[in-house]
Scaffold this motif. Structure first.
Motif, short mmCIF file in Angstrom:
data_model
loop_
_atom_site.label_atom_id
_atom_site.label_comp_id
_atom_site.label_asym_id
_atom_site.label_seq_id
_atom_site.Cartn_x
_atom_site.Cartn_y
_atom_site.Cartn_z
N ARG A 184 -6.17 -2.42 55.60
CA ARG A 184 -6.84 -3.29 54.62
C ARG A 184 -6.27 -3.07 53.22
O ARG A 184 -6.03 -4.03 52.47
CB ARG A 184 -8.35 -3.04 54.64
N ARG A 185 -6.05 -1.82 52.89
CA ARG A 185 -5.49 -1.50 51.56
C ARG A 185 -4.06 -2.05 51.44
O ARG A 185 -3.66 -2.57 50.40
CB ARG A 185 -5.52 0.01 51.36
N ARG A 216 -4.02 -5.66 50.71
CA ARG A 216 -4.36 -5.95 49.30
C ARG A 216 -3.20 -5.62 48.37
O ARG A 216 -2.99 -6.28 47.36
CB ARG A 216 -5.59 -5.12 48.88
N GLU A 217 -2.46 -4.58 48.72
CA GLU A 217 -1.37 -4.10 47.86
C GLU A 217 -0.16 -5.03 47.87
O GLU A 217 0.48 -5.23 46.84
CB GLU A 217 -0.94 -2.70 48.33
#
Length: 456
Positions: free
Chosen positions: A357-358, A361-362
Motif C-alpha cells: 500500500r505504501r 502511494r509512493e
C-alpha cells in the motif's frame, strides 16, 4: 604496479567537451606507451582535483574508456589500464571495483523503491527469520509456509488462485526460474519465442541452455501474437508491463496467446514483471488465470521489496512443478531459505500488505514528476500507466547514443533500447526508471535527462 604520472592537458577554450578531452588524452597515452597494461589510474576524485575539473567529467571519461575496453576494475584496488582494448565492450550497467556509473544519478529501470520499506519491519522480519531453527534437509520445492504466503499474496493482489490445478514453488528469481524451466522441460535446439526488444537475462538463460531464441516484434499493445511462429515450444513474455517498452498486453491478445498455446501445444512463460504496480487502469486477467494448464507464472520480490531477498516463485501444473523439482534433485540445487523466511515474517504481521500500500502511494508522485518534465520538453512518453519506468521513443540509434552520452556528461545515467534486442536493433529510445532516486535527485535527473533527450 604504482600509479603513473598523467600529463593530461585540458583546453577550456576548445569546443571539445572536457570529458572527451580526458578520454582522448588517456587513450593517447596508452597508444603511445606512456601508460601500459596493468597501470593503475587515479581515482575519479583525485584526477578531478589534479585537473581542476568536476568529478562528473572524469567519471564520464572513465566510463567511456570502460565501454571501449581500455579500463578494467579490480575488487578493492581501483581502476587499471588493460593490456589492450577488449574485443567486446562492457555493458553500460556493468560494475567494476570503482564503477564510474556509481557517481551518476541513476535513471536506468529495474531497481526497486527501497525508500518505501519500513526499516523497523524489515529488521524485525530478519531477526525473526534468524531465530528459526536451521533446517536439517534441503527443501527442493521451497519452504512450505513461504509457498503458502505466496499463494495468499497472488490471490489477494493478482487474482490468481493456486488450487488443485497448480502448484507454487519457490525460486531464486526470474532468471533462475527460466533457466530451470529450459533445463527441465526443453531440449537443446528447441525454439522459444521472446519479445523483441525484451528482458535479456531471460534470453541469456534460454541461450545458455542451448535453446534457439526467436524474437517476435512488438507494437503499442505489446507482443504481436499473430507473428509468433507455430513451431515454437514456448513463449516468454512480460504482459503486465512489457520490459522495456512498457506496454500492457490487452485482454484480446491474452486470449489470442492462450488460444495459440493450446492450438500448437506450446507453453507460455508469464513473467509478471511490475505486475503489482498499476495506477490509472483496471487490472487485466493474468495469463495463468485464463489458462493454468498451459501457462507457467513467474514472480519475484526484487521489484516490490529488494534484490537482497533473492527469492521468487513459480506457479505451474503439478507435472511441470514435479519436473522442476526433479531437475533440482538431479543437480543438487534448491531455493535459498533465508529470503523465503524473511518474506514469511513480513507477511505474518501484515507488514507485506502495508508495504505494498505504501509503495502504491509512493510511486505515482514520482511518475508524475518524471512524466511531466519529459512532456514539458515536447517528448512522447509511453508505458506510464503501470510499473516503475516509462519509455521515450527516438528515431535512430544515433539519437539514442547522443542522449545517453550527453546525460552522462551532466551526471545522469541513462539506458537505451538498442541493447535490449536479442537480434539487430529495431526500436530506439530511452527507458527511464523512477523508483530508486529520492524525489529531489529524481527532479534534478529528470530535468537533465529531458534536456539531453530533447536536444538529441
Amino acid at each position: 604496479m604504482g600509479q603513473p604520472d598523467l600529463p593530461l592537458l585540458i583546453d577550456r577554450t576548445s569546443a571539445t567537451p572536457l570529458a572527451v578531452q580526458v578520454a582522448d588524452g588517456l587513450r593517447g597515452a596508452a597508444t603511445e606507451g606512456r601508460l601500459r597494461g596493468g597501470d593503475r589510474l587515479p581515482s575519479s576524485r583525485t584526477l578531478a582535483a589534479q585537473l581542476g575539473v568536476s568529478r562528473t567529467v572524469i567519471t564520464a571519461a572513465y566510463d567511456q574508456l570502460h565501454a571501449e575496453g581500455w579500463l578494467s576494475g579490480r575488487h578493492g584496488s581501483g581502476t587499471y589500464l588493460t593490456a589492450s582494448p577488449a574485443a567486446a565492450p562492457h555493458s553500460p550497467a556493468s560494475v567494476t571495483a570503482e564503477d564510474p556509473a556509481a557517481d551518476l544519478l541513476d535513471l536506468v529501470p529495474g531497481t526497486p523503491c527501497v525508500a518505501a520499506i519500513d526499516r523497523a519491519a524489515w529488521r524485525r522480519a530478519w531477526r525473526a527469520a534468524g531465530d528459526r531453527i536451521p533446517a536439517a534437509h534441503k527443501n527442493r520445492a521451497g519452504e512450505p509456509d513461504y509457498c503458502e504466503v505466496v499463494a495468499e499474496h497472488l490471490l489477494r493482489h493478482r487474482g490468481l488462485g493456486a488450487g488443485s490445478e497448480t502448484v507454487v514453488l519457490a525460486t531464486n528469481g526470474t532468471g533462475s526460474a527460466v533457466s530451470e524451466l529450459a533445463s527441465a522441460l526443453l531440449r537443446p535446439g528447441d525454439a522459444v519465442a521472446v519479445e523483441e526488444p525484451g528482458y535479456l537475462r531471460a534470453v541469456g538463460a534460454l541461450r545458455a541452455a542451448g535453446i534457439r531464441v526467436v524474437p517476435v516484434p512488438l507494437d503499442a499493445d505489446g507482443l504481436r501474437v499473430d507473428l509468433i511462429p507455430p513451431n515454437v515450444r514456448a513463449v516468454y513474455c512480460t504482459p503486465a508491463h512489457q520490459f522495456p517498452l512498457g506496454a500492457r498486453l490487452p485482454a484480446t491478445r491474452r486470449v489470442a496467446l492462450v488460444d495459440f498455446a493450446r492450438r500448437t501445444g506450446a507453453l507460455v512463460i508469464e513473467d509478471d514483471y511490475d505486475g503489482e504496480l498499476r495506477y490509472d487502469t483496471a487490472p487485466l486477467p493474468l495469463l495463468a488465470t485464463l489458462a493454468p494448464d498451459v501457462v507457467i507464472h513467474l514472480g519475484t520480490t526484487s521489484k516490490i521489496l529488494s534484490t537482497t531477498l533473492g527469492v521468487g516463485w513459480l506457479v505451474a501444473t503439478p507435472e511441470i512443478a514435479n519436473a522442476v523439482v526433479a531437475q533440482r534433485e538431479w543437480i543438487g540445487t534448491h531455493p535459498a531459505p533465508a529470503g523465503q523466511r524473511v518474506l514469511v515474517e513480513l507477511a505474518r504481521h501484515g507488514d507485506l500488505a502495508r508495504h505494498l500500500r505504501r509503495l502504491r502511494r509512493e510511486m505515482p508522485p514520482r511518475r508524475a514528476l518524471l512524466v511531466d518534465e519529459l512532456r514539458a520538453h515536447g517528448l512522447d512518453v509511453s508505458g506510464d500507466d503501470a510499473g516503475s519506468h516509462v519509455t521515450v521513443p527516438l528515431p535512430t540509434a544515433a539519437h539514442e547514443q547522443r542522449a545517453v552520452a550527453a546525460a552522462r556528461t551532466h551526471g545522469v545515467l541513462l539506458d537505451g533500447l538498442a541493447r535490449h534486442h536479442s537480434g539487430p536493433p529495431r526500436e530506439f529510445g530511452i527507458p527511464l526508471g523512477y523508483a530508486t532516486l529520492p524525489p529531489a535527485d529524481l527532479a534534478t535527473a529528470a530535468r537533465i535527462a529531458a534536456d539531453c533527450i530533447a536536444s538529441a
